[in-house]
Design a protein around this motif. Structure first.
Motif, PDB file in Angstrom:
ATOM      1  N   ASP A  31       0.825  -1.210   0.000  1.00 38.23           N
ATOM      2  CA  ASP A  31       0.000   0.000   0.000  1.00 38.23           C
ATOM      3  C   ASP A  31       0.863   1.265   0.000  1.00 38.23           C
ATOM      4  O   ASP A  31       0.511   2.261  -0.650  1.00 38.23           O
ATOM      5  CB  ASP A  31      -0.932   0.017   1.225  1.00 38.23           C
ATOM      6  CG  ASP A  31      -2.115  -0.942   1.045  1.00 38.23           C
ATOM      7  OD1 ASP A  31      -2.265  -1.517  -0.045  1.00 38.23           O
ATOM      8  OD2 ASP A  31      -2.869  -1.122   2.011  1.00 38.23           O
ATOM      9  N   ARG A  32       1.980   1.230   0.723  1.00 38.01           N
ATOM     10  CA  ARG A  32       2.846   2.410   0.787  1.00 38.01           C
ATOM     11  C   ARG A  32       3.514   2.676  -0.560  1.00 38.01           C
ATOM     12  O   ARG A  32       3.656   3.828  -0.976  1.00 38.01           O
ATOM     13  CB  ARG A  32       3.911   2.244   1.872  1.00 38.01           C
ATOM     14  CG  ARG A  32       3.321   2.155   3.281  1.00 38.01           C
ATOM     15  CD  ARG A  32       4.410   1.941   4.328  1.00 38.01           C
ATOM     16  NE  ARG A  32       5.112   3.180   4.624  1.00 38.01           N
ATOM     17  CZ  ARG A  32       6.282   3.240   5.274  1.00 38.01           C
ATOM     18  NH1 ARG A  32       6.874   2.127   5.672  1.00 38.01           N
ATOM     19  NH2 ARG A  32       6.852   4.404   5.522  1.00 38.01           N
ATOM     20  N   VAL A  33       3.917   1.595  -1.237  1.00 42.29           N
ATOM     21  CA  VAL A  33       4.540   1.756  -2.548  1.00 42.29           C
ATOM     22  C   VAL A  33       3.513   2.255  -3.562  1.00 42.29           C
ATOM     23  O   VAL A  33       3.792   3.155  -4.365  1.00 42.29           O
ATOM     24  CB  VAL A  33       5.193   0.425  -3.012  1.00 42.29           C
ATOM     25  CG1 VAL A  33       5.708   0.544  -4.439  1.00 42.29           C
ATOM     26  CG2 VAL A  33       6.317   0.022  -2.070  1.00 42.29           C
ATOM     27  N   LEU A  34       2.297   1.713  -3.504  1.00 40.87           N
ATOM     28  CA  LEU A  34       1.230   2.191  -4.393  1.00 40.87           C
ATOM     29  C   LEU A  34       0.980   3.681  -4.183  1.00 40.87           C
ATOM     30  O   LEU A  34       0.842   4.442  -5.138  1.00 40.87           O
ATOM     31  CB  LEU A  34      -0.073   1.403  -4.150  1.00 40.87           C
ATOM     32  CG  LEU A  34      -0.102  -0.086  -4.516  1.00 40.87           C
ATOM     33  CD1 LEU A  34      -1.462  -0.699  -4.176  1.00 40.87           C
ATOM     34  CD2 LEU A  34       0.224  -0.322  -5.987  1.00 40.87           C
ATOM     35  N   ALA A  35       0.940   4.094  -2.923  1.00 44.91           N
ATOM     36  CA  ALA A  35       0.667   5.503  -2.608  1.00 44.91           C
ATOM     37  C   ALA A  35       1.799   6.404  -3.105  1.00 44.91           C
ATOM     38  O   ALA A  35       1.553   7.484  -3.674  1.00 44.91           O
ATOM     39  CB  ALA A  35       0.462   5.676  -1.098  1.00 44.91           C
ATOM     40  N   LEU A  36       3.042   5.965  -2.910  1.00 45.26           N
ATOM     41  CA  LEU A  36       4.192   6.741  -3.389  1.00 45.26           C
ATOM     42  C   LEU A  36       4.137   6.896  -4.906  1.00 45.26           C
ATOM     43  O   LEU A  36       4.274   8.005  -5.438  1.00 45.26           O
ATOM     44  CB  LEU A  36       5.497   6.042  -2.966  1.00 45.26           C
ATOM     45  CG  LEU A  36       6.795   6.551  -3.598  1.00 45.26           C
ATOM     46  CD1 LEU A  36       7.063   8.004  -3.214  1.00 45.26           C
ATOM     47  CD2 LEU A  36       7.991   5.679  -3.189  1.00 45.26           C
ATOM     48  N   ASN A  37       3.902   5.795  -5.611  1.00 43.34           N
ATOM     49  CA  ASN A  37       3.888   5.855  -7.071  1.00 43.34           C
ATOM     50  C   ASN A  37       2.722   6.690  -7.604  1.00 43.34           C
ATOM     51  O   ASN A  37       2.864   7.399  -8.603  1.00 43.34           O
ATOM     52  CB  ASN A  37       3.837   4.435  -7.657  1.00 43.34           C
ATOM     53  CG  ASN A  37       5.192   3.755  -7.607  1.00 43.34           C
ATOM     54  OD1 ASN A  37       6.234   4.412  -7.585  1.00 43.34           O
ATOM     55  ND2 ASN A  37       5.185   2.435  -7.573  1.00 43.34           N
ATOM     56  N   ALA A  38       1.589   6.596  -6.941  1.00 39.31           N
ATOM     57  CA  ALA A  38       0.433   7.395  -7.359  1.00 39.31           C
ATOM     58  C   ALA A  38       0.734   8.885  -7.208  1.00 39.31           C
ATOM     59  O   ALA A  38       0.475   9.682  -8.115  1.00 39.31           O
ATOM     60  CB  ALA A  38      -0.801   7.019  -6.544  1.00 39.31           C
TER      61      ALA A  38
END
Lengths: 152, 152, 152
Positions: free
Chosen positions: A5-12
């Protein structure tokens, strides 16, 4: 939040800032001590270390933004990143993530601009937010319009 | 389910219904009291409120479906949405999500049709399912084939 | 891990292996007893069962890899999968997931190669990892370059 979830949020957030033309926000996705490089799959295969774009500090990323602003790149075209699903590495602090970037020329065509993968190593920011300690952008094609080396 | 998971599920189901040509299911992703608009990044920058497509109720969305069915758009071509990673806003009930749509012409070419972002505000449905109270579709390009203004 | 997270992880690893040209790893994403088929939306609509590519065991997938290696497909071009958001079916062991594949010709153009959906049924591996018991690749376009029927 899980690491996924943290990686998804960073990339978004990263893609959103770039595609909205908020270039000045781009260096803030990186740790102070960082490495950013754009290279090609063929260069990686051949063991060539040099990249088309290279920055090993946040200050260098800021310089890059200044150069791009001077060149007025973003007046004539915009970009749209579609960032795919990350593969979190077993070490838990790295990931490989595919991306595709479309280029939209004002008053003109939309085309496929670049595809490739992000090879990332993460660091934790003071507020618990994930930062990029390293982002190696490996483009599938070696054909770059070097004059428009926008952040990817 | 986290808000992120709920938004991912909503977007997956929304894109799936459209791309399968199940247009009649499209209005049901919206709250009764809703706003749906397709506009361009340039119109947003210039403060122009009007959209290429505009509907402020579920009934208007249903009328739109009827119009599209009459025009037989989906007999000659199909579309494929690739919806990217949402940025959930701090308010917890809004998000911005990038998308890319490919157009597949029967017996012909596959091409990039549109890219842009969804600017969404969510509402909870009776069964706990997330609904769209507002979806503003901001296309990166201002070039539309207005005759084929399919739902995005 | 939720089912959504497990499906995301499977699709990320699957696309990564293919796009890195690690074809030999491809059969290992499947259960021993499996079905893999590439077909088109039009064939599905017309009730035609035959696929462009068909394999009903892991051994057949391995044969396919050998054939592709002999044809040297991956020397001249590479592919980039962008896998979208899965819709997990109510049964909890199936999903439909959209994808887009770009083709990058060495020394040449990047283009949209294929779009479509994966219709998947999952099985649990010995180590808890999710495997594909069935992956039906339904391409939106029926135009295939049959000579380059790479795994999708």
């Amino acid at each position: 939040m899980t690491m996924l979830d943290r990686v998804l949020a960073l990339n978004a957030a990263y893609a959103r800032a770039l595609d909205a033309g908020r270039l000045e926000a781009w260096p803030d996705f990186f740790a102070d001590d960082c490495l950013y490089k754009i290279t090609s799959a063929e260069n990686v295969r051949r063991g060539l270390e040099a990249g088309i774009v290279y920055a090993d500090s946040k200050a260098m990323l800021r310089d890059r933004v200044t150069a791009l602003r001077t060149a007025n790149i973003f007046e004539r075209q915009s970009y749209r990143h579609i960032v795919g699903l990350p593969s979190i590495e077993p070490d838990g602090v790295s990931a490989e993530t595919p991306f595709l970037v479309a280029r939209i020329v004002r008053g003109g065509e939309t085309s496929l601009f670049a595809t490739g993968v992000y090879r990332d190593r993460f660091a934790g920011g003071a507020d618990g937010r994930l930062l990029l300690a390293e982002r190696i952008v490996v483009c599938d094609s070696g054909h770059f319009d070097t004059l428009v080396a926008i952040p990817l």
